[in-house]
Motif scaffolding. Structure first.
Motif, PDB file in Angstrom:
ATOM      1  N   VAL A  40       0.721   6.660  -1.385  1.00 35.57           N
ATOM      2  CA  VAL A  40       0.128   5.366  -1.054  1.00 35.57           C
ATOM      3  C   VAL A  40      -0.818   4.932  -2.171  1.00 35.57           C
ATOM      4  O   VAL A  40      -1.228   5.747  -3.011  1.00 35.57           O
ATOM      5  N   THR A  41      -1.154   3.650  -2.178  1.00 31.45           N
ATOM      6  CA  THR A  41      -2.101   3.119  -3.144  1.00 31.45           C
ATOM      7  C   THR A  41      -3.429   2.853  -2.451  1.00 31.45           C
ATOM      8  O   THR A  41      -3.477   2.139  -1.444  1.00 31.45           O
ATOM      9  N   LEU A  42      -4.496   3.440  -2.993  1.00 36.84           N
ATOM     10  CA  LEU A  42      -5.831   3.283  -2.423  1.00 36.84           C
ATOM     11  C   LEU A  42      -6.784   2.785  -3.501  1.00 36.84           C
ATOM     12  O   LEU A  42      -6.660   3.146  -4.670  1.00 36.84           O
ATOM     13  N   ARG A  79      -0.722  -8.892  -5.388  1.00 33.47           N
ATOM     14  CA  ARG A  79       0.202  -7.815  -5.002  1.00 33.47           C
ATOM     15  C   ARG A  79       0.060  -7.449  -3.539  1.00 33.47           C
ATOM     16  O   ARG A  79       0.711  -6.532  -3.073  1.00 33.47           O
ATOM     17  N   ARG A 114       0.826  -1.203   0.000  1.00 37.11           N
ATOM     18  CA  ARG A 114       0.000   0.000   0.000  1.00 37.11           C
ATOM     19  C   ARG A 114       0.867   1.262   0.000  1.00 37.11           C
ATOM     20  O   ARG A 114       0.446   2.325  -0.464  1.00 37.11           O
ATOM     21  N   GLY A 115       2.075   1.166   0.553  1.00 35.93           N
ATOM     22  CA  GLY A 115       2.977   2.309   0.596  1.00 35.93           C
ATOM     23  C   GLY A 115       3.335   2.738   1.994  1.00 35.93           C
ATOM     24  O   GLY A 115       3.894   3.808   2.197  1.00 35.93           O
ATOM     25  N   LEU A 156      -2.680  -6.190  -2.272  1.00 35.22           N
ATOM     26  CA  LEU A 156      -3.573  -5.036  -2.173  1.00 35.22           C
ATOM     27  C   LEU A 156      -4.960  -5.521  -1.798  1.00 35.22           C
ATOM     28  O   LEU A 156      -5.409  -6.586  -2.247  1.00 35.22           O
ATOM     29  N   ASP A 196      -9.848  -0.836  -8.759  1.00 32.02           N
ATOM     30  CA  ASP A 196      -9.322   0.408  -9.313  1.00 32.02           C
ATOM     31  C   ASP A 196      -8.299   1.054  -8.375  1.00 32.02           C
ATOM     32  O   ASP A 196      -8.438   2.227  -7.994  1.00 32.02           O
ATOM     33  N   PRO A 197      -7.224   0.335  -8.005  1.00 36.25           N
ATOM     34  CA  PRO A 197      -6.208   0.932  -7.139  1.00 36.25           C
ATOM     35  C   PRO A 197      -5.423   2.017  -7.868  1.00 36.25           C
ATOM     36  O   PRO A 197      -5.033   1.858  -9.032  1.00 36.25           O
ATOM     37  N   ARG A 198      -5.200   3.132  -7.166  1.00 35.51           N
ATOM     38  CA  ARG A 198      -4.433   4.238  -7.736  1.00 35.51           C
ATOM     39  C   ARG A 198      -3.460   4.781  -6.698  1.00 35.51           C
ATOM     40  O   ARG A 198      -3.709   4.724  -5.497  1.00 35.51           O
ATOM     41  N   ARG A 199      -2.374   5.342  -7.199  1.00 37.59           N
ATOM     42  CA  ARG A 199      -1.359   5.924  -6.335  1.00 37.59           C
ATOM     43  C   ARG A 199      -1.689   7.383  -6.065  1.00 37.59           C
ATOM     44  O   ARG A 199      -1.922   8.164  -7.003  1.00 37.59           O
TER      45      ARG A 199
END
Length: 261
Positions: free
Chosen positions: A213-215, A180, A51-52, A182, A206-209
């Motif tokens: 972090v990735t949400l 991954r 996630r970061g 996530l 739809d994960p985005r940075r």
């Protein structure tokens, strides 16, 4: 026939790390072991890294299609700050409806005017606050929270791995993760009344940075086996400076998010 008993020799991994020669098959196995060594780390640790890192506060501006209770298009903001402070501000044709959980009670407002206070442990917004904390993987390393990796036959459908998270009061959540690490799903206590009732779950994609972090920017919520809402994040602001405990004392103090940073 007597069995030979002795001390086991070094493993392939140990021989490889020590620089000892290996047969071609042994080399292949050792390379595979080294390349996937991260898979031996606890899933929660890997999920936080994927996630970061830790995330302590976020403002999410969202649009949703609601299918039950009050069907239609909704626009709202959700605000979270560790450890468990939460607000939900819903846009209306007039002044916004805002619900704030300050850690002790849930307070409702129309515009800036307070309309009610609910200090009961069953206030629905309390469950929203914890659900959001779980989805952000916040507080799961606390000593009073039990986290266990799910056996393969209990991993949620569509997920590769899973966790069972149990809080001291017995609240239990089942989390699914992709290859991954996530987040892809949550099943657990979430009070969606008056929109719906029954066991709740959400599916994330739809994960985005954003903000380091990735949400997940899309979520579909279910209750009682029925689809309740589809949420799309329009903007996400991670750890904004204005997000402090004082922000949860009045609607006008809650920060807004106008594009993420």
């Amino acid at each position: 026939m007597k069995r030979r008993v002795g001390i086991a020799g070094p493993t392939l991994r140990e021989r490889w790390l020590a620089g000892q020669p290996l047969a071609p098959l042994g080399l292949a196995i050792a390379a595979a072991l080294l390349s996937c060594g991260c898979a031996t780390r606890p899933l929660l640790e890997r999920a936080l890294a994927a996630r970061g890192g830790p995330l302590h506060g976020v403002v999410l501006d969202a649009a949703a299609r609601v299918y039950s209770g009050a069907p239609g298009r909704w626009r709202y903001a959700r605000v979270y700050l560790s450890p468990g402070l939460y607000a939900w501000r819903i846009e209306t044709a007039g002044e916004p409806d805002t619900y704030i959980f300050d850690g002790g009670a849930v307070r409702a407002y129309i515009g800036a005017a307070a309309t009610s206070v609910d200090a009961s442990p069953t206030a629905p917004l309390r469950s929203h606050a914890r659900w959001t904390a779980v989805s952000l993987l916040d507080g799961l390393t606390a000593p009073d929270v039990s986290v266990a990796e799910l056996p393969a036959d209990e991993v949620p459908a569509g997920a590769r791995e899973g966790l069972r998270v149990t809080f001291a009061d017995g609240g239990t959540y089942r989390l699914g993760f992709d290859r991954r690490a996530l987040l892809t799903s949550i099943d657990g206590p979430l009070d969606l009344s008056p929109l719906a009732s029954g066991p709740a779950s959400a599916r994330y994609d739809d994960p985005r940075r954003v903000g380091g972090v990735t949400l997940p920017f899309r979520a579909t919520y279910f209750a009682g086996g029925q689809r309740v809402a589809e949420e799309a994040i329009q903007a996400a602001c991670v750890n904004p400076p204005a997000l402090t405990p004082a922000a949860f004392t009045a609607p006008e103090r809650l920060p807004t998010c106008d594009g993420g940073r």
